[in-house]
Design a protein around this motif. Structure first.
Motif, PDB file in Angstrom:
ATOM      1  N   GLY A 167      -7.092  -3.638   7.933  1.00  0.00           N
ATOM      2  CA  GLY A 167      -6.695  -4.878   7.554  1.00  0.00           C
ATOM      3  C   GLY A 167      -5.251  -4.439   6.771  1.00  0.00           C
ATOM      4  O   GLY A 167      -4.451  -3.708   7.228  1.00  0.00           O
ATOM      5  N   ASP A 168      -4.867  -5.125   5.582  1.00  0.00           N
ATOM      6  CA  ASP A 168      -3.802  -4.892   4.620  1.00  0.00           C
ATOM      7  C   ASP A 168      -3.584  -3.662   4.124  1.00  0.00           C
ATOM      8  O   ASP A 168      -2.455  -2.976   4.019  1.00  0.00           O
ATOM      9  CB  ASP A 168      -3.828  -6.143   3.664  1.00  0.00           C
ATOM     10  N   GLU A 169      -4.694  -2.934   4.240  1.00  0.00           N
ATOM     11  CA  GLU A 169      -4.415  -1.387   3.831  1.00  0.00           C
ATOM     12  C   GLU A 169      -3.809  -0.623   4.758  1.00  0.00           C
ATOM     13  O   GLU A 169      -3.233   0.654   4.300  1.00  0.00           O
ATOM     14  CB  GLU A 169      -5.944  -0.631   3.534  1.00  0.00           C
ATOM     15  N   LEU A 170      -3.854  -1.063   5.968  1.00  0.00           N
ATOM     16  CA  LEU A 170      -3.015  -0.324   7.124  1.00  0.00           C
ATOM     17  C   LEU A 170      -1.815  -1.004   7.741  1.00  0.00           C
ATOM     18  O   LEU A 170      -0.897  -0.303   8.270  1.00  0.00           O
ATOM     19  CB  LEU A 170      -4.011   0.196   8.121  1.00  0.00           C
ATOM     20  N   PHE A 171      -2.167  -2.440   7.952  1.00  0.00           N
ATOM     21  CA  PHE A 171      -1.159  -3.148   8.736  1.00  0.00           C
ATOM     22  C   PHE A 171      -0.259  -4.221   7.963  1.00  0.00           C
ATOM     23  O   PHE A 171      -0.728  -4.731   7.021  1.00  0.00           O
ATOM     24  CB  PHE A 171      -2.032  -3.979   9.733  1.00  0.00           C
ATOM     25  N   LEU A 172       1.036  -4.187   8.285  1.00  0.00           N
ATOM     26  CA  LEU A 172       1.950  -5.261   7.929  1.00  0.00           C
ATOM     27  C   LEU A 172       1.578  -6.660   8.386  1.00  0.00           C
ATOM     28  O   LEU A 172       1.796  -7.614   7.642  1.00  0.00           O
ATOM     29  CB  LEU A 172       3.291  -4.856   8.286  1.00  0.00           C
ATOM     30  N   ASP A 173       1.279  -6.513   9.625  1.00  0.00           N
ATOM     31  CA  ASP A 173       1.026  -8.089  10.045  1.00  0.00           C
ATOM     32  C   ASP A 173      -0.258  -7.754  11.116  1.00  0.00           C
ATOM     33  O   ASP A 173      -0.903  -6.819  10.831  1.00  0.00           O
ATOM     34  CB  ASP A 173       2.365  -8.779  10.525  1.00  0.00           C
ATOM     35  N   TYR A 174      -0.357  -8.530  12.318  1.00  0.00           N
ATOM     36  CA  TYR A 174      -1.604  -8.607  12.904  1.00  0.00           C
ATOM     37  C   TYR A 174      -1.716  -7.590  14.010  1.00  0.00           C
ATOM     38  O   TYR A 174      -2.367  -7.085  14.496  1.00  0.00           O
ATOM     39  CB  TYR A 174      -1.610  -9.925  13.802  1.00  0.00           C
ATOM     40  N   HIS A 229       1.959  -0.579   8.481  1.00  0.00           N
ATOM     41  CA  HIS A 229       3.066  -0.170   7.448  1.00  0.00           C
ATOM     42  C   HIS A 229       3.095   1.280   7.284  1.00  0.00           C
ATOM     43  O   HIS A 229       2.265   1.994   8.071  1.00  0.00           O
ATOM     44  CB  HIS A 229       2.862  -0.983   6.129  1.00  0.00           C
ATOM     45  N   TRP A 230       3.864   1.661   6.315  1.00  0.00           N
ATOM     46  CA  TRP A 230       4.019   3.018   6.385  1.00  0.00           C
ATOM     47  C   TRP A 230       2.691   3.923   5.946  1.00  0.00           C
ATOM     48  O   TRP A 230       2.541   5.154   6.387  1.00  0.00           O
ATOM     49  CB  TRP A 230       5.285   3.519   5.346  1.00  0.00           C
ATOM     50  N   ARG A 231       2.032   3.197   5.106  1.00  0.00           N
ATOM     51  CA  ARG A 231       0.631   3.775   4.626  1.00  0.00           C
ATOM     52  C   ARG A 231      -0.304   4.100   5.866  1.00  0.00           C
ATOM     53  O   ARG A 231      -0.956   5.018   6.250  1.00  0.00           O
ATOM     54  CB  ARG A 231      -0.073   3.220   3.679  1.00  0.00           C
ATOM     55  N   GLY A 232      -0.211   3.245   6.946  1.00  0.00           N
ATOM     56  CA  GLY A 232      -1.037   3.099   8.093  1.00  0.00           C
ATOM     57  C   GLY A 232      -0.524   4.285   8.818  1.00  0.00           C
ATOM     58  O   GLY A 232      -1.228   4.870   9.621  1.00  0.00           O
ATOM     59  N   HIS A 281      11.647   6.037  -0.888  1.00  0.00           N
ATOM     60  CA  HIS A 281      12.034   4.762  -1.725  1.00  0.00           C
ATOM     61  C   HIS A 281      11.268   3.708  -0.772  1.00  0.00           C
ATOM     62  O   HIS A 281      11.984   2.517  -0.724  1.00  0.00           O
ATOM     63  CB  HIS A 281      13.410   4.543  -1.844  1.00  0.00           C
ATOM     64  N   LEU A 282      10.082   3.920  -0.315  1.00  0.00           N
ATOM     65  CA  LEU A 282       9.525   2.857   0.530  1.00  0.00           C
ATOM     66  C   LEU A 282       8.770   1.829  -0.327  1.00  0.00           C
ATOM     67  O   LEU A 282       8.434   2.243  -1.714  1.00  0.00           O
ATOM     68  CB  LEU A 282       8.463   3.402   1.463  1.00  0.00           C
ATOM     69  N   ASP A 283       8.691   0.741  -0.168  1.00  0.00           N
ATOM     70  CA  ASP A 283       7.922  -0.330  -0.972  1.00  0.00           C
ATOM     71  C   ASP A 283       6.567  -0.201  -1.227  1.00  0.00           C
ATOM     72  O   ASP A 283       5.935   0.053  -0.202  1.00  0.00           O
ATOM     73  CB  ASP A 283       8.311  -1.684  -0.178  1.00  0.00           C
ATOM     74  N   PRO A 284       6.014   0.032  -2.581  1.00  0.00           N
ATOM     75  CA  PRO A 284       4.801   0.341  -2.907  1.00  0.00           C
ATOM     76  C   PRO A 284       3.599  -0.469  -2.226  1.00  0.00           C
ATOM     77  O   PRO A 284       2.684  -0.050  -2.009  1.00  0.00           O
ATOM     78  CB  PRO A 284       4.707  -0.026  -4.541  1.00  0.00           C
ATOM     79  N   GLY A 285       4.082  -1.595  -1.825  1.00  0.00           N
ATOM     80  CA  GLY A 285       3.160  -2.690  -1.130  1.00  0.00           C
ATOM     81  C   GLY A 285       3.181  -2.842   0.278  1.00  0.00           C
ATOM     82  O   GLY A 285       2.440  -3.281   1.033  1.00  0.00           O
ATOM     83  N   GLY A 286       3.842  -1.673   0.951  1.00  0.00           N
ATOM     84  CA  GLY A 286       3.879  -1.441   2.402  1.00  0.00           C
ATOM     85  C   GLY A 286       5.323  -1.260   2.731  1.00  0.00           C
ATOM     86  O   GLY A 286       6.060  -0.866   2.041  1.00  0.00           O
TER      87      GLY A 286
END
Length: 103
Positions: free
Chosen positions: A31-38, A42-45, A81-86
Motif C-alpha cells: 500500500g502507501d508504504e511502497l506505492f504512490l497510487d494503485y 514511490h522512491w521508497r518502494g 531532495h525527495l519528498d519525505p512522504g514519497g
C-alpha cells in the motif's frame, strides 16, 4: 507460468518483486508504504525493490557483495531532495507541467 519457467530454464534468475513487496508491507498487503497510487511505486518502494534485485545481480557479477553496506534509504532520499512522504509532490508538479505545455 513465469515462476515455473524460471525454475526450469538454466541461467534464468527470477527476482520475485511481488513477494518482495508483500514482505515489505504490513500484513503482506502492499500500500502507501511502497506505492504512490494503485500501480506506481514511490522512491521508497523502488529503493526496496532495488535491494531485492541485488542478490540476483551478485550471481551474475563476480565481486558484487549484496550484503555490502549501502546508504540508508532515507539518507539517499534526502540526498536527492525527495519528498519525505514519497514522490507525490514531484509527480504532481510534472503532471501540471505536462498539462500546461499541452495547452
Amino acid at each position: 507460468l513465469i515462476r515455473r519457467l524460471a525454475s526450469e530454464i538454466d541461467g534464468v534468475i527470477l527476482v520475485d518483486l511481488e513477494a518482495a513487496a508483500e514482505a515489505a508491507s504490513p500484513d503482506g498487503v502492499p500500500g502507501d508504504e511502497l506505492f504512490l497510487d494503485y500501480c506506481h511505486m514511490h522512491w521508497r518502494g523502488y529503493g526496496r525493490m532495488a535491494r531485492a534485485v541485488l542478490p540476483a545481480l551478485a550471481q551474475l557479477l563476480p565481486g558484487l557483495d549484496p550484503e555490502a553496506p549501502t546508504m540508508d534509504l532515507e539518507a539517499r532520499g534526502r540526498s536527492f531532495h525527495l519528498d519525505p512522504g514519497g514522490n507525490g509532490a514531484q509527480v504532481a508538479e510534472g503532471l501540471r507541467r505536462e498539462r500546461d505545455r499541452d495547452r
